[in-house]
Design an enzyme around this catalytic site. Sequence first.
Site, PDB file in Angstrom:
ATOM      1  N   GLU A 253       4.386  -2.872  -2.824  1.00  0.00           N
ATOM      2  CA  GLU A 253       5.152  -3.379  -1.690  1.00  0.00           C
ATOM      3  C   GLU A 253       4.690  -4.814  -1.485  1.00  0.00           C
ATOM      4  O   GLU A 253       3.619  -5.061  -0.941  1.00  0.00           O
ATOM      5  CB  GLU A 253       4.896  -2.523  -0.440  1.00  0.00           C
ATOM      6  CG  GLU A 253       5.998  -2.640   0.606  1.00  0.00           C
ATOM      7  CD  GLU A 253       5.744  -3.726   1.649  1.00  0.00           C
ATOM      8  OE1 GLU A 253       6.544  -3.853   2.572  1.00  0.00           O
ATOM      9  OE2 GLU A 253       4.740  -4.461   1.545  1.00  0.00           O
ATOM     10  N   CYS A 287       5.693  -8.749   6.363  1.00  0.00           N
ATOM     11  CA  CYS A 287       6.391  -8.922   5.083  1.00  0.00           C
ATOM     12  C   CYS A 287       7.905  -8.946   5.258  1.00  0.00           C
ATOM     13  O   CYS A 287       8.610  -9.621   4.516  1.00  0.00           O
ATOM     14  CB  CYS A 287       6.008  -7.800   4.119  1.00  0.00           C
ATOM     15  SG  CYS A 287       4.275  -7.763   3.644  1.00  0.00           S
TER      16      CYS A 287
END
Length: 482
Positions: A253, A287
């Site tokens: 990720e 993110c």
Amino acid sequence: MTTDHGHPAVRMYIAGEWCEGGSGRTAPIVNPATEEAIGDVPLAIIADLDRALEAADRGFRVWRGTSIAERSRILHTAADLLTERAAEVGRIMTREQGKPLAEATGEARRVADTLRWHIEDARRAYGRIIPSAPGAVLSVRREPVGPVAAFVPWNFPAGGPMRKISSALTAGCSIVIKASEETPATAAALVACFADAGLPAGVLNLVFGEPAEVSARLIASPITRLVAFTGSVPVGKLLAAAAGEVMKPTLMELGGHAPVIVCEDADPATAARRAARAKFVNAGQVCTSPSRFLVHESLVEDFTAEFVKAAESVVVGDGLAPGTTMGPLANERRLVAMQRLTTDATERGAKVLTGGERLDRAGYFFAPTVLTDVPADAALLHEEPFGPLAPIVPFTELDEALRIANELPYGLAAYGFTRSAATAERLAAELEAGILSINHCGGSVHEAPSGGVKESGHGREGGPEALDSYLVTKRVSHLLAP
């Protein structure tokens, strides 16, 4: 036990015991709101890492042989303990990471629910029987992959570790997790909930150390069967390459640079308020944070005015202070990055409408910043800012906005605002991202998958898909004896 500054004394957790590193090496823990050292984190040596790996190997054999009912009981107890301790965990998190106390406490409560969701989902990790021939049974079974090596950053000190821990433990795996040396006490408080719930020794191991040294040892070990990482694209590529050399599967990720497309038919004020609220959560250190605002030219003036108003209403301060809505950046590196990106943009012709500089006080505080007239070659439009910078770029046609949105190698999150169902479906079909929100900028939820495409990674966390990386699929063809 606490330090002289009232922060918990940090230890590693290996083979069911809290311990120091074998060499006595430590690194300081710094409060980003004051720049003061509030404690020390122990750094593992190779012998510590090997001990953690061996513990995970033993723990896996115990845990995979534990009934799902007993696993669930222990893990539900851990979730309940975390809920009870959420206020304490939140205060620890704010002191070492900086986010406002309400955000931090909410994160602790939310990840307890993440664990609960995965516990129940793991009960449904079904296999299947496939119609075959008389006298034969053809089945598909799902089994835990084995010991996991996980690496997480500092921006979500409870959320990051829990996404790895919850999937691993509910799937029946053991795990060695290297949490961030900048937010170690939060990770330790999380792990303590599992320890106090009666998790068998070795199933969960927590280490800290020099990142390159720790990752090299954990990934290369034959004990490790899966590498799970959340972090930047460059580091993710290095870890994936190391795992590839020994044919280890990976869950990655990685970073993003999320576009927000505000279409011609959208309400510019509503879009601006919702986008700004998401932009300044955790000081933009997310993110999936919206970070490129592509606004139709007919709406850009109204959108910008409302966005600036929202940015200027943000209360920047110590996360423990009442009324604070945005804390400091997590470290001085982020301050340097914010100033570099802002300076590069302005030198190329961009205008700063608000913010644009470090606040004149102790702590790593950077003002919420809105920029316009940002040229296409500015670094801010190509590099993930990971901070409170909001460049606003007008567009004329939706084709143009989609081209700009998709031209970067990132593909984690994207956002769109429109009142048209047809346009919303076009955004869903054409935006290259693993996560898409329409008419809001909502974050990850535990009941649905999150993850990236292109250089933003592979694999998914959240939802039923979260277990996929932690389980192996075995086909069994059984010809019955005569």
